[in-house]
Design an enzyme around this catalytic site. Structure first.
Site, PDB file in Angstrom:
ATOM      1  N   CYS A   1       1.648  -0.079  -0.661  1.00  0.00           N
ATOM      2  CA  CYS A   1       0.556  -1.001  -0.963  1.00  0.00           C
ATOM      3  C   CYS A   1      -0.803  -0.399  -0.603  1.00  0.00           C
ATOM      4  O   CYS A   1      -1.406  -0.758   0.420  1.00  0.00           O
ATOM      5  CB  CYS A   1       0.734  -2.350  -0.292  1.00  0.00           C
ATOM      6  SG  CYS A   1      -0.386  -3.563  -1.041  1.00  0.00           S
TER       7      CYS A   1
ATOM      8  N   CYS B   1      -1.053  -4.876  -7.187  1.00  0.00           N
ATOM      9  CA  CYS B   1      -1.587  -5.008  -5.850  1.00  0.00           C
ATOM     10  C   CYS B   1      -2.603  -6.152  -5.849  1.00  0.00           C
ATOM     11  O   CYS B   1      -3.727  -5.969  -6.327  1.00  0.00           O
ATOM     12  CB  CYS B   1      -2.269  -3.690  -5.475  1.00  0.00           C
ATOM     13  SG  CYS B   1      -2.800  -3.662  -3.784  1.00  0.00           S
TER      14      CYS B   1
END
Ligand code: FAD
Ligand code: UQ1
Length: 450
Positions: free
Chosen positions: A201, A379
């Site tokens: 991430c 994301c």
């Protein structure tokens, strides 16, 4: 799932021994947990390594394919975490406990949980070695071992986390320290780092910065704070469309970004962080901090370093379209442990799981895999306690957006999806093997638009 424990070993099926297992005690022997009583086994048609996002997802899908009792997951941890919410835990908006469920409860029924750690992979002999000399053989192997956090590659860590001024959203042991450091902030530099390695991430190191900045404003401390993003990268985000949007936010909120600087040392006693200039190796700069959020260097799990299934860097070497191993046709990889050239996220695992399911079906039938993974990843870039930019993109780092509105704009809807909808999708869709990413929704919503 009711967990029934059995002792197990590689060469002999021992009598069933009920286990008393307090969660925090270290296991003296691997254990197999099943929904129905079953003898411990040393062979599975499908063996899954790792019971995180990718491992649980694929075990659910594989059990539907090959039936109960024929799939096992090797996973040492008592609890399974929904890591994407840790960003909000670090910012004081969620409790860590709300992100956790017992591993036993996420193992699909009919799948055996082998509570142990993989020590070695031997793909030439179709087997893996676990703790306590246990050996498990397989017909098909799925590797979903995630990645490893390497805090110890920064001088002064992890012991520096004993200081109340440092936190990291990346680990269950340090995420609550972020919130403590933020609450304790008085005046000075609030520094957020990004390491010189692949990370999971890639948006998370800056999400916590935006949330912290908002918190400092809300509590009246912002005028006395310098908010700083010290990143090893040379850009704020790899996808141009979202980078442009983030740059505007950074400017309007008076955040300083220092590119190409890499955290190498933390002197917790002096509240100093030392960064190396990556363009002038050896040139160091020392920053005083009042709060430090560390995104640690990350790499492949130890067991994959120098393993026959790994590439030179230690990531599982898979075909980027089919997820089949490049050398061993009965071995597959999914998620953070692979060398798939896309951003490592749970959303990517969702997209990969649907493709891998089809790939394995084809291989089982002796056919050539046809479905191709396009590198989909996502994301949700949280920029405030009620706003997010929903970044979605592919291997070409081009936006691949689900919704027919501009997702690079900060929106309440994107924030609510991230906080309320994604966890439900995760626990009830992805982990149960029913969610393969938003591709089909995107197709419907974009009908006639392009
Ligand atoms: P993991 O889920 O990490 O699972 C790996 C498993 O392997 C673990 O359970 C581990 O115990 C096990 N394991 C390791 N070594 C061994 C061994 N030797 N033997 C047996 N088992 C082993 N993703 C998003 O999509 N959106 C987000 O907003 C988002 N935000 C994030 C924010 C933070 C702070 C963090 C930390 C992550 C975030 N992610 C996000 C990333 C996402 O959580 C991961 O990409 C995803 O969980 C990867 O799944 P995985 O199965 O590859 O690895
Ligand atoms: C997603 O599929 C997913 O997996 C469950 C996430 O994990 C946490 C995500 O954050 C996102 C954004 C997706 C993509 C889903 C949609 C509806 C855009």
């Amino acid at each position: 799932m009711a967990a029934i424990g059995f002792m197990s070993s590689c060469t002999c099926a021992r009598p069933m021994v009920p286990l008393l297992r307090p969660g925090i005690l270290k296991m003296s022997s691997p254990q197999i947990h099943t929904t129905a009583r079953a003898a411990s086994k040393d062979y599975y048609e499908v063996l899954v390594l790792g019971g995180g996002t990718g491992g649980i997802t694929m075990s659910a899908r594989m059990k539907r394919k090959v039936g109960a009792g024929n799939v096992a997951v090797v996973e040492p941890q008592e609890n399974h975490y929904y890591q994407p919410l840790w960003t909000l835990v670090g910012a004081g908006a969620k409790q860590l406990a709300s992100c956790a469920r017992p591993t036993a409860s996420v193992i699909p029924s009919g799948v055996n949980w082998i509570q142990s750690k993989v020590q070695k992979l031997d793909p030439d002999k179709n087997c893996v070695h676990l703790e306590n000399n246990q050996k498990i053989s397989y017909k098909y192997l799925i590797i979903a071992l995630g990645l490893q956090l390497n805090f110890n590659q920064i001088k002064g860590l992890p012991e520096g986390f004993n200081s109340p001024k440092i936190g990291s959203n990346y680990s269950i042991h340090t995420v609550e320290k972020t919130w403590k450091a933020l609450q304790g902030f008085k005046e000075g530099n609030a520094i957020f780092t990004f390491p010189n390695t692949p990370v999971k991430c890639a948006g998370a190191p800056q999400k916590i910065m935006y949330l912290s900045e908002a918190y400092l404003r809300k509590t009246g401390k912002r005028p006395k704070a310098n908010v700083m993003f010290n990143t090893s990268l040379g850009v704020i985000f790899t996808v141009q469309k979202y980078a442009t949007a983030l740059q505007k936010i950074i400017k309007s909120r008076d955040i300083a970004v220092n590119y190409r600087c890499n955290l190498v040392e933390v002197r917790a006693d002096k509240q100093e962080a030392v960064f190396e200039n990556l363009d002038k190796p050896g040139e160091m700069k020392v920053y005083q901090y009042e709060m430090l959020h560390v995104t640690p260097p990350m790499g492949p799990p130890e067991v994959l370093l120098n393993s026959p299934v790994s590439d030179a860097a230690g990531w599982v070497d898979v075909n980027k379209e089919t997820l089949q191993h490049n050398k061993y046709p009965n071995v597959f990889g999914i998620g953070d442990c692979t060398n798939l050239p896309t951003s490592k996220t749970a959303a990517a695992v969702a997209g990969q799981s649907g493709v891998l399911d089809k790939t394995i079906s084809c291989i089982m039938k002796g056919k050539t895999p046809t479905k191709k993974y396009d590198g989909y990843t996502s994301c949700p870039l949280i920029t405030n306690y009620n706003r997010a930019i929903l970044a979605e993109f592919d291997y070409n780092v081009q936006p691949l957006e689900t919704f027919p509105f501009d997702q690079s704009k900060e929106r309440l809807l994107s924030f609510r999806m991230k906080v309320d909808m994604m966890p439900l999708l995760y626990w009830h869709g992805l982990l149960k093997g029913f969610w393969g990413g938003p591709g089909p929704i995107r197709k419907i919503l974009h009908l006639g638009l392009k």
